[in-house]
Design a protein around this motif. Structure first.
Motif, PDB file in Angstrom:
ATOM      1  N   VAL A  28       0.863  -1.173   0.000  1.00 25.66           N
ATOM      2  CA  VAL A  28       0.000   0.000   0.000  1.00 25.66           C
ATOM      3  C   VAL A  28       0.902   1.226   0.000  1.00 25.66           C
ATOM      4  O   VAL A  28       1.765   1.366   0.870  1.00 25.66           O
ATOM      5  CB  VAL A  28      -0.915   0.018   1.236  1.00 25.66           C
ATOM      6  N   THR A  29       0.704   2.087  -0.965  1.00 31.97           N
ATOM      7  CA  THR A  29       1.517   3.298  -1.021  1.00 31.97           C
ATOM      8  C   THR A  29       0.608   4.505  -0.877  1.00 31.97           C
ATOM      9  O   THR A  29      -0.353   4.658  -1.628  1.00 31.97           O
ATOM     10  CB  THR A  29       2.258   3.407  -2.369  1.00 31.97           C
ATOM     11  N   MET A  30       0.920   5.336   0.084  1.00 35.33           N
ATOM     12  CA  MET A  30       0.184   6.590   0.285  1.00 35.33           C
ATOM     13  C   MET A  30       1.121   7.726  -0.060  1.00 35.33           C
ATOM     14  O   MET A  30       2.306   7.686   0.300  1.00 35.33           O
ATOM     15  CB  MET A  30      -0.247   6.741   1.740  1.00 35.33           C
ATOM     16  N   ASN A  31       0.564   8.708  -0.724  1.00 33.78           N
ATOM     17  CA  ASN A  31       1.385   9.832  -1.159  1.00 33.78           C
ATOM     18  C   ASN A  31       0.580  11.101  -0.913  1.00 33.78           C
ATOM     19  O   ASN A  31      -0.420  11.357  -1.574  1.00 33.78           O
ATOM     20  CB  ASN A  31       1.701   9.652  -2.662  1.00 33.78           C
ATOM     21  N   GLY A  32       1.015  11.882   0.071  1.00 32.26           N
ATOM     22  CA  GLY A  32       0.243  13.077   0.420  1.00 32.26           C
ATOM     23  C   GLY A  32       1.163  14.277   0.534  1.00 32.26           C
ATOM     24  O   GLY A  32       2.309  14.154   0.978  1.00 32.26           O
ATOM     25  N   LYS A  33       0.639  15.412   0.164  1.00 26.22           N
ATOM     26  CA  LYS A  33       1.436  16.630   0.220  1.00 26.22           C
ATOM     27  C   LYS A  33       1.752  16.961   1.678  1.00 26.22           C
ATOM     28  O   LYS A  33       0.878  16.850   2.548  1.00 26.22           O
ATOM     29  CB  LYS A  33       0.625  17.776  -0.394  1.00 26.22           C
ATOM     30  N   PHE A  34       2.981  17.354   1.941  1.00 32.83           N
ATOM     31  CA  PHE A  34       3.319  17.822   3.285  1.00 32.83           C
ATOM     32  C   PHE A  34       2.768  19.237   3.440  1.00 32.83           C
ATOM     33  O   PHE A  34       3.025  20.122   2.613  1.00 32.83           O
ATOM     34  CB  PHE A  34       4.832  17.823   3.504  1.00 32.83           C
ATOM     35  N   LEU A  35       2.004  19.446   4.504  1.00 27.28           N
ATOM     36  CA  LEU A  35       1.448  20.774   4.792  1.00 27.28           C
ATOM     37  C   LEU A  35       2.111  21.317   6.042  1.00 27.28           C
ATOM     38  O   LEU A  35       1.847  20.828   7.144  1.00 27.28           O
ATOM     39  CB  LEU A  35      -0.061  20.691   5.014  1.00 27.28           C
ATOM     40  N   PRO A  36       2.978  22.320   5.897  1.00 24.75           N
ATOM     41  CA  PRO A  36       3.653  22.862   7.087  1.00 24.75           C
ATOM     42  C   PRO A  36       2.712  23.756   7.895  1.00 24.75           C
ATOM     43  O   PRO A  36       1.901  24.491   7.330  1.00 24.75           O
ATOM     44  CB  PRO A  36       4.787  23.690   6.500  1.00 24.75           C
ATOM     45  N   TYR A  37       2.790  23.653   9.226  1.00 25.18           N
ATOM     46  CA  TYR A  37       2.090  24.625  10.074  1.00 25.18           C
ATOM     47  C   TYR A  37       2.712  25.987   9.815  1.00 25.18           C
ATOM     48  O   TYR A  37       3.942  26.100   9.698  1.00 25.18           O
ATOM     49  CB  TYR A  37       2.248  24.289  11.547  1.00 25.18           C
ATOM     50  N   LYS A  38       1.900  26.978   9.727  1.00 22.11           N
ATOM     51  CA  LYS A  38       2.415  28.335   9.578  1.00 22.11           C
ATOM     52  C   LYS A  38       2.072  29.127  10.812  1.00 22.11           C
ATOM     53  O   LYS A  38       1.047  28.913  11.439  1.00 22.11           O
ATOM     54  CB  LYS A  38       1.772  28.986   8.354  1.00 22.11           C
ATOM     55  N   SER A  39       2.916  30.068  11.134  1.00 19.21           N
ATOM     56  CA  SER A  39       2.547  30.979  12.215  1.00 19.21           C
ATOM     57  C   SER A  39       2.003  32.247  11.578  1.00 19.21           C
ATOM     58  O   SER A  39       2.170  32.480  10.394  1.00 19.21           O
ATOM     59  CB  SER A  39       3.763  31.262  13.085  1.00 19.21           C
ATOM     60  N   TRP A  40       1.328  33.022  12.361  1.00 18.24           N
ATOM     61  CA  TRP A  40       0.744  34.270  11.825  1.00 18.24           C
ATOM     62  C   TRP A  40       0.722  35.334  12.900  1.00 18.24           C
ATOM     63  O   TRP A  40       0.901  35.016  14.057  1.00 18.24           O
ATOM     64  CB  TRP A  40      -0.665  34.024  11.261  1.00 18.24           C
TER      65      TRP A  40
END
Lengths: 147, 147, 147, 147, 147, 147, 147, 147, 147, 147
Positions: E135-147
């Motif tokens: 099983v291969t999962m491929n998902g975009k890395f979403l970085p936490y951002k500060s604001w």
């Protein structure tokens, strides 16, 4: 008498048949989209005027007006929502709940934001890096009173 | 090494001893209050610069910087919050969740609002009939993709 | 800094040592018993004056005043209470909840009774067939608004 | 034989068709509104006389009298209610439960308030700052006995 | 209008009647098998082209296209799955969740793998000691951002 | 004797003190990162050789080797994980579980993917539109047998 | 001040040290065994006389009398008990609950058996085929009243 | 074939139509009321003779005998019962469970009371201060054995 | 197409009509009783030959063969079973689970007993003191592997 | 007095220090391994002789004998076990529970297998295709009785 659930199903069918958007339906009811949709989904009651407008707009049966004006019993099945769109809001409350609490207390003192004397809007912010959803909640601050 | 929980307790003590508001602490970190508080409460990590600023501002021990920069495990105890202030937000998600979902899909298509590429602000709207809490959430729309 | 829990334990000890009733403590704080007890048990915050009065009355340490004035996070462990006295009230809500809802809607329209702009009193009604507990709740009606 | 649920649905329909309020129905049954509504919603049984009165008033089928007089099995689906009006009462029990317990024990000794030898009234208190809901519960104190 | 559930049942019937595999159906829709099946099972929406292709391939009624293109509400009944095949994946998340978290943070910094900008493939690895599921999962890395 | 939890805490401290990455630690143990981390976090047991290597690499006390080799009781607290990174994997199982099941059965027949005779890798796929997380699971297919 | 839990632990220790049975302790308190044990385990309060007798019998510290006389908060951890002896009673309520309800209503009308004005005894019935446990519960019937 | 649930509904209808009490039905089956009612409610199976007697007494269809004799799957919906009459018994087990355990162990040694080799009776004790419900449970003591 | 549930109901009806035991049905399918019954109850799939044999033996409709051969989704409703017969096995796992774990690890090393490469038999051991149920489970040991 | 938990920890330490297997400890107590381990883990009580033998074998403090002989309160934390080895047994009960029930009823009539008059053995079956775990449960059949 039709239940609120049956009426919601009928509204969705009419909406599809007439190719109307929620925005258009809300405009036809002279209400904001969030409130209008919540009433169509059976989670809020309508005053007589918007109820009548909706009945006319969607050509609903006469009894629909009474049902739309009835006070709903607000029920949700999943204590923790599974749908990813709704879950993200649940997650936001989990992650930021104590932060929201700290800041409201700092700005307003001890009390809460009303979920009844309350309004919400959902807007689209166009952005070349990807459009953004903007949700604005506006609720009356209710201070705790001592007695 | 201190845990995030221990550091939060220390921050709260220093904040009280120095009579600082969250607004002031956030300003000292050059961050918005919501993000700054969430990091102080252990629910977000800080970049090096604001971490250093917080250490200096509150005179925290040196190891605090590393802890503030560490990726937190975000945990909440109550699947359904009991505190009335936080519960009201949970209730809003329960009552308006399907409405939010319908409107986001209408405006953006199939997808969700990111809770990661996300910001939130809490403001006070003065009102003679009672001040109001204004919560603004701003999250990137993430469309579902097929493959 | 002492937690609210630790302060509650200290208050209970002082109350026992001084043989004071909750009625007397509430009177000393110029508050009703229900509110006074709820603050002593850490479920409500006090204004400065009653906080100071309580500190003086029970000879609490100086920091107690600040803690009593802090906004509490209201938490209860048991979603369904086990203690029979408290469970009976839970049962009343289960059995009569829809009835209360129907009657409030009939008298007031769509909306709720506030649990924040709210007061409660507990009285004893003497009765030869067995004394009776009288609980009176008084909350502001908050109408749902459309927008 | 009709179930209690089916009878409740029929009562609601007849009530709407006849434009009767719960107050009027309760008066026609010579009962207080809270008890009358709870019986119509299937959560209490009626004695023969009020059952007959209700059957006559709403022109219910003959078997309704038997069903109204049958002992109901009291069931509620949500351990934690979701409807905001009912939830607020749940919250009151969560926040003030230990306070109520402390004060009843102080006034009456060890024991509980009966939820069976019990009555409740719901009143409207007019108030220029917003009308108020007044809920009065009156239950026999039942002392624990040793043996 | 047919529900997504009813359409899924119809698809399964047509698939059996036509003796088609999921692989063949996915190929006919020019989509990968995982995405194609998830849409057929009502857990993803289709763009117009693959929806039309599926309608043609399985000879579905005209309204099916609209239903396949509608944004689904993603719901699952069992918070902890019971079916052994699915449970093993749940177990993997339980056992390796903190490990996955540590390694993603080490490689990417603070953030998450997207479950929306995401794809998955399931392959068979032939092996004399017993074939293996990959099983291969491929998902975009979403970085936490500060604001 | 130290518990697995205490040993994990010690490993994390040593790792920080020595500024070692998980990749480096895993390499030092001649194991893949996922397995090595899971053992360090107390969710898998080590064979003697990698246990000894880890003890040497991190300068752990002698008894650590025995503890690392002991069979762990695998426990997780949250049936539904709250941390967003881990939750997304839970969500993937909820959304795609029946899809995975359908495809494995189509490819392999009735049976499951083993979570025991199993390996996992986590990789970074560089991508100008945002790097991607690639998770590969590889488990032996176990066919149901009749008897 | 000692908690009820700490006092229970002390009572168990003294009981063991003095080799006293519960029967003997109850006799020394002039109470039935069930009530005496429940008070020693912190689930009921004692009147002054039996409290004093227990303090004397077990040579407890002076403050024990006050603690034994305090109204307990009755709490149990397991909504569904795990211990087999206690579970069997839970099972009996599950299996026979509706039967008990039907028979009490037939014999007494609508109402309940009080769990407060209540006593229980546990006896041993010698039997060559295996001794039998006899549990007798005796509670006042409380009729529902209308108002 | 009729389910046990359908048969129970039929029995209740016949019982009402014939104006029979449970006492009378049990007598007609030569069984005690508790066992007879539990079988009529589908929670126990009958031997052939009482099954035949019940079929004759209530004029049930022929297949009823087989259904009454079938081994039931005992199921209850509410892990914590809501009906007040049944809840009180649940509460008794919660409050007195550890007491019952202590006394049975003292009288019998380590083991449990069987809920299978078990009987129960419900009696009315007339009392000028209010009639009392007497519930007697009688179960074989089953000692734990070592092996 | 019939569901597995509908087919199970049909099998039970045919079994009753033909007065066949499970033992006889299993023999007719050339399978052990446990596996045969589990397939008839929809919890396992059959190979073609026993499926055909069952269809012939019970005179099931032609489509039954396909349904019997389909991979089932294994679902159970009660996380904690209520039926006493099944609960006792749940209890055994609760009481002896850690014991079983310790002994399997001692005998086999780190790993588990497969529930897939698994068989079970249920036998009757005649005994003058009461017949005994003998349940034998036989599952392949699956060692954890490192990678 | 030491708790059962503390004694279990001590036993595990002594076992490790003396390099004893559970098999050897059980043999030293003249008990089967399953029962011996369950008593060491605090889930069963010992008779005096094996308790004394264990104390001698492991050189436990004198009070250990009393503690080993005390009737334990059997508690497990996870209603659904998470450890894979134990979960597989839970899964077996979920998948095969109704099958076991059907076959026991067919062989024995209405009743259950006792979990009290019960023994269990765990054996290793050597097998070139992979060794197998054999678990044998043997419990007295307890027939339901009518009364």
């Amino acid at each position: 008498m039709m239940t609120k659930e049956a009426l919601t199903a009928l509204i969705l069918e009419k909406k599809a048949a007439l190719s109307l958007t929620w925005e258009a339906i809300a405009a036809g009811m002279s209400l904001s989209p969030v409130f209008a949709v919540s009433a169509c989904l059976g989670m809020n009651s309508l005053k007589e005027e918007p109820a009548q407008k909706l009945v006319t707009l969607l050509d609903l049966p006469a009894e629909a007006k009474t049902i739309l004006m009835a006070c709903p019993t607000k029920v949700w099945d999943k204590a923790i929502p599974t749908d990813p769109l709704i879950y993200r809001f649940y997650e936001v409350i989990g992650v930021y709940g104590p932060t929201i609490k700290s800041l409201i207390h700092e700005k307003f003192g001890d009390g809460i934001m009303s979920a009844i004397d309350f309004s919400m809007h959902i807007d689209k912010e166009e952005n070349p890096a990807g459009d953004r959803v903007v949700v604005t909640m506006n609720g009356k601050f209710l201070p705790y009173k001592s007695w």
